[in-house]
Design a protein around this motif. Structure first.
Motif, PDB file in Angstrom:
ATOM      1  N   GLU B 161       0.824  -1.217   0.000  1.00  0.00           N
ATOM      2  CA  GLU B 161       0.000   0.000   0.000  1.00  0.00           C
ATOM      3  C   GLU B 161       0.863   1.275   0.000  1.00  0.00           C
ATOM      4  N   GLU B 162       2.151   1.136   0.379  1.00  0.00           N
ATOM      5  CA  GLU B 162       3.033   2.312   0.375  1.00  0.00           C
ATOM      6  C   GLU B 162       3.890   2.373  -0.878  1.00  0.00           C
ATOM      7  N   ALA B 163       3.838   1.296  -1.690  1.00  0.00           N
ATOM      8  CA  ALA B 163       4.790   1.168  -2.797  1.00  0.00           C
ATOM      9  C   ALA B 163       4.679   2.298  -3.812  1.00  0.00           C
ATOM     10  N   SER B 164       3.498   2.913  -3.904  1.00  0.00           N
ATOM     11  CA  SER B 164       3.341   3.967  -4.905  1.00  0.00           C
ATOM     12  C   SER B 164       4.072   5.255  -4.518  1.00  0.00           C
ATOM     13  N   ARG B 165       4.677   5.282  -3.330  1.00  0.00           N
ATOM     14  CA  ARG B 165       5.457   6.463  -2.941  1.00  0.00           C
ATOM     15  C   ARG B 165       6.928   6.343  -3.344  1.00  0.00           C
ATOM     16  N   PHE B 166       7.306   5.149  -3.863  1.00  0.00           N
ATOM     17  CA  PHE B 166       8.736   4.906  -4.102  1.00  0.00           C
ATOM     18  C   PHE B 166       9.027   4.625  -5.567  1.00  0.00           C
ATOM     19  N   GLY B 167      10.312   4.590  -5.877  1.00  0.00           N
ATOM     20  CA  GLY B 167      10.753   4.067  -7.168  1.00  0.00           C
ATOM     21  C   GLY B 167      10.787   2.559  -7.049  1.00  0.00           C
ATOM     22  N   ILE B 168       9.973   1.867  -7.869  1.00  0.00           N
ATOM     23  CA  ILE B 168       9.815   0.421  -7.701  1.00  0.00           C
ATOM     24  C   ILE B 168      10.563  -0.327  -8.801  1.00  0.00           C
ATOM     25  N   MET B 169      11.352  -1.321  -8.380  1.00  0.00           N
ATOM     26  CA  MET B 169      12.121  -2.144  -9.300  1.00  0.00           C
ATOM     27  C   MET B 169      11.390  -3.471  -9.498  1.00  0.00           C
ATOM     28  N   ASN B 170      10.932  -3.726 -10.709  1.00  0.00           N
ATOM     29  CA  ASN B 170      10.299  -5.005 -10.987  1.00  0.00           C
ATOM     30  C   ASN B 170      11.358  -5.985 -11.488  1.00  0.00           C
ATOM     31  N   THR B 171      11.457  -7.121 -10.795  1.00  0.00           N
ATOM     32  CA  THR B 171      12.548  -8.055 -11.084  1.00  0.00           C
ATOM     33  C   THR B 171      12.004  -9.433 -11.442  1.00  0.00           C
ATOM     34  N   ASP B 172      12.856 -10.215 -12.146  1.00  0.00           N
ATOM     35  CA  ASP B 172      12.517 -11.622 -12.355  1.00  0.00           C
ATOM     36  C   ASP B 172      13.001 -12.421 -11.141  1.00  0.00           C
ATOM     37  N   ASP B 173      12.858 -13.740 -11.206  1.00  0.00           N
ATOM     38  CA  ASP B 173      13.182 -14.566 -10.047  1.00  0.00           C
ATOM     39  C   ASP B 173      14.661 -14.507  -9.656  1.00  0.00           C
ATOM     40  N   ASP B 174      15.528 -14.190 -10.627  1.00  0.00           N
ATOM     41  CA  ASP B 174      16.961 -14.120 -10.327  1.00  0.00           C
ATOM     42  C   ASP B 174      17.405 -12.743  -9.858  1.00  0.00           C
ATOM     43  N   GLY B 175      16.439 -11.860  -9.663  1.00  0.00           N
ATOM     44  CA  GLY B 175      16.800 -10.530  -9.191  1.00  0.00           C
ATOM     45  C   GLY B 175      17.214  -9.583 -10.305  1.00  0.00           C
ATOM     46  N   ASN B 176      17.022 -10.000 -11.577  1.00  0.00           N
ATOM     47  CA  ASN B 176      17.329  -9.083 -12.677  1.00  0.00           C
ATOM     48  C   ASN B 176      16.183  -8.090 -12.829  1.00  0.00           C
TER      49      ASN B 176
END
Lengths: 371, 395
Positions: B161-176
């Motif tokens: 619910e707070e994520a929209s306040r931040f820069g969000i990194m969408n990653t795959d399972d390996d952290g890429n």
């Protein structure tokens, strides 16, 4: 006028027992975060004296560890700065019997300097003092040697290294050494000013005649036998003579008295010391701290009254300390109860232990002990 | 000059104005704002660098740099007074052809390419000077090298619910990282960027030069450099950080981070063994005196204080005086403040060198769960006797 400084690090080591077993008098911890020598060195740098020799005799590892390059006192200088004058450092002498022999082995240090005057300071008396005033008074009086004195110390019981009597015009009328002088005498604070040339000349002559005791063989002998002009400079600030264990104990607790505390620390001059990266003191939910001096890094959950808590002390829940001096990183376990106790560094008091000294005979536990 | 190679050089962005801290940053750069009784915000990233074995740090300053410059000095408190490397303060300066301020975070690094090149580093660590945390950058660097990443971004998990306040990194399972969204309306993940980047220097240098040539760019890491790397198929990895981290960019977060130091099991444990401590410039001050009439519960009190009043759940910084009968609760008192007899301070931040005169009342109390309104007194202000500063009031 240019002045250099000499600090004697070992003078009364033997009279402080356990506390100076493994350190010099100069590196004796004081006031939560200081060592005694911090006062001598800070007085010097605050008075513009930037060329200082520290004369040590033995056990000087902790002293060198504390002072290092002298950076905290701005003494890490290209010119002048700090020099350690350790025994055997000069080649031709070994350990020495007294200050004159020590100065003799530091002769090349004195000879290679170019300052006109020398201020010599023991590390047993704590004060915050402007040395320039003493030097100026010395020059104005035309004296051969000026000794800084304090009233209210001589009481007929305490043995003084050097005591002087003065007349109404502040002229010195008598000099006595190793004497339990009465109240009419003023006690030497172990701070002396001389011209560098006269000091060197007197040291060479004294040692050549197998004389080594500074107060007896230079000051008294000069005054009584050689017609030297000895001047006394009465100091009117706070002066704490830490020359015995009981004195050290009482003078430490004396810091709780605002007059003493502000006399030492409330002056314009800052007292410098080696800094340590400590967290501010944490006072727990049930802590109860009354009339204490507390240094950074302590974690306090118990009760302390009228005590000095050095850096990094831990006081467990329901622990009680009263009239105690707890030095660096010592731990008082839960429910322990201490009265009139001095814990040296890194002592661990087990939970529930009860330790009782008296104000005249505080119990002392040596560094690293587990009680 | 012939410099030895450095494996990793850190660049600390300390030029921000910190306008949301209002009066506290009126004359002070945000990284120089006092914290935790004896620290300043910049002590945290600097100490982290030293404790991570990084001994070359460039500090980029711009806004109100004087106090910060003086505080950093030659870097000795952080053992960063090195013959080779160490700490360097890098203000914008006049070049031969033109002179300009730092236009953005990326431009600040761009303007200091010559500084970085002197050390010929493989990697560059980009930090900001407004976060409170302890982190081992060496572990992040090992991860970065092991994955052969072009850029590794430290992330932490935030509530969705707070994520929209931040820069969000969408990653795959390996952290890429395959996508970066700045303050997304509908966040796809909870990996928030902490503003801590490790770049391969060769890659970053190229992108800084290209970014500078683009007149439309804002010259910002988050807005320009990271998207550019993603768009060109470079390898970006997320490095998950699990410890305490707080952006102290607002009055409330600064107050909360200070309060997190307190308690038997504090939210942020600032203590550390040798080599894991937070270092600060220490001033020679006598130990603190705590009088009989005082009562101090669950609080931090730093050195050089004289305490006669009552203090609960508060931070009292170096060189403060709290007179008899004064009450301080749930507050942050910055260095060299005098709180006179009978004054009451609750839920407040009092700036350096203030004087709170007799019986003045600052701030108020709040019910459990109620939004706390923190009162703030700016640097070197005097609050007169019997004056009242309301909850949430900024003076």
């Amino acid at each position: 006028m240019t002045t250099m400084g000499i600090v004697f690090a070992n003078i009364y080591d033997s009279s402080l027992g356990e506390l100076t077993n493994k350190r010099t008098m100069a590196s004796l911890p004081y006031g939560g975060r200081y060592r005694q020598i911090d006062f001598s060195l800070s007085n010097m740098t605050n008075s513009g004296i930037r060329h200082i020799g520290i004369i040590t005799k033995h056990n000087y590892q902790s002293l060198m560890n504390h002072i290092g390059s002298g950076q905290e006192w701005d003494l890490d200088l290209e010119e002048g700065g700090l020099e350690y004058l350790t025994p055997f450092a000069m080649g031709h002498t070994g350990s020495y019997r007294g200050k004159l022999e020590a100065l003799n082995s530091a002769m090349s240090f004195l000879a290679q300097s170019n300052e006109e005057y020398v201020i010599l300071v023991d590390s047993g008396v704590l004060c915050t003092m402007d040395f320039q005033k003493i030097i100026q008074a010395h020059i104005a009086s035309g004296a051969d040697i000026t000794v800084v004195v304090k009233d209210g110390i001589s009481n007929g019981k305490k043995q003084l290294d050097l005591a002087v009597k003065m007349d109404k015009e502040n002229a010195v009328t008598d000099v006595a050494v190793d004497y339990s002088a009465g109240e009419t005498y003023l006690a030497s604070m172990g701070i002396y000013v001389m011209s560098r040339s006269l000091l060197m000349q007197e040291v060479v002559e004294a040692v050549a005649h197998n004389r080594y005791h500074f107060e007896r063989d230079l000051v008294l002998h000069g005054f009584a036998e050689k017609g030297m002009k000895v001047a006394a400079f009465p100091f009117d600030g706070v002066a704490l003579f830490n020359e015995s264990l009981t004195e050290f104990y009482h003078n430490s607790l004396a810091l709780i008295d605002p007059e003493v505390r502000h006399g030492l620390f409330g002056q314009k001059q800052t007292i410098y010391t080696k800094v340590r990266d400590e967290v501010p003191v944490y006072y727990g939910e049930c802590s109860r701290i009354d009339d204490c001096i507390v240094a950074d890094g302590c974690t306090l959950e118990g009760a302390a009254e009228h005590s000095i808590l050095f850096r990094g002390v831990k006081l467990g829940e329901n622990a009680k300390v009263r009239n105690c001096i707890i030095m660096q990183d010592s731990v008082v376990g839960e429910g322990a109860d201490l009265e009139c106790v001095i814990l040296d560094k890194n002592v661990i008091v087990r939970p529930g232990a009860i330790l009782r000294g008296t104000k005249d005979h505080p119990l002392v536990f040596k560094r690293g002990e587990i009680v | 000059m012939n410099f030895m190679k450095k494996h990793c050089v850190a660049m600390l962005l300390a030029g921000g104005q910190g306008s949301r801290l209002m009066v506290l940053t009126e004359n002070t750069a945000k990284p120089a704002v006092p914290f935790g009784g004896k620290y300043r915000i910049i002590d945290f990233p600097l100490s982290n660098c030293v404790n991570s074995g990084i001994d070359t740090v460039g500090i980029l300053t711009q806004y109100q740099p004087l106090e910060l410059n003086e505080y950093i000095g030659n870097g000795q408190p952080w053992r960063l007074n090195r013959s080779h490397g160490g700490v360097q303060v890098l203000p914008p300066y006049a070049k031969s052809k033109k002179s300009e301020w730092y236009k953005g975070t990326a431009n600040a690094i761009y303007q200091n390419i010559p500084f970085i090149e002197r050390y010929d580093p493989d990697n560059v660590l980009i930090l900001s000077g407004d976060h409170i945390y302890k982190m081992d950058y060496a572990a992040m660097l090992r991860d970065h090298i092991a994955k052969d990443a072009d850029c590794t971004i430290a992330v932490r998990t935030v509530p969705i619910e707070e994520a929209s306040r931040f820069g969000i990194m969408n990653t795959d399972d390996d952290g890429n990282i395959y996508e970066f969204e700045e303050k997304p309306k509908k966040p796809k993940s909870t990996n928030a960027s902490m503003g801590i980047y490790i770049f391969k220097w060769s890659v970053l240098k190229q992108f800084l030069i290209e970014d500078e040539e683009d007149p439309k760019s804002n010259n910002d890491f988050g807005q320009n450099i990271i998207p550019a790397l993603l768009n060109t198929g470079h390898r970006l990895c997320a490095y998950e950080f699990k410890g305490y981290w707080k952006d102290v960019g607002t009055i409330n977060s600064l107050w909360e981070a200070n309060m997190d130091l307190l308690g038997k099991n504090p939210g942020f444990n600032i203590y550390g063994e040798k080599g894991r401590r937070i270092y600060a410039r220490n001033y020679a001050m006598p130990s603190t005196f705590i009088a009989k009439e005082s009562k101090n519960v669950n609080c931090f009190i730093a050195e050089g204080c004289e305490i006669f009043g009552s203090i609960e759940h508060s931070i009292i910084s170096t060189g403060c005086t709290v007179e008899a009968g004064a009450i301080i609760e749930d507050s942050v008192i910055m260095p060299n403040v005098t709180i006179e007899a009978g004054a009451i301070v609750r839920h407040a931040i009092v700036g350096e060198d203030c004087r709170i005169c007799r019986r003045a009342v600052i701030g108020g109390s709040f019910l459990e769960g109620e939004q706390k309104q923190i009162s703030v007194i700016g640097k070197a202000k005097v609050i007169e006797s019997n004056e009242t500063i309301k909850p949430g009031e900024i003076r």
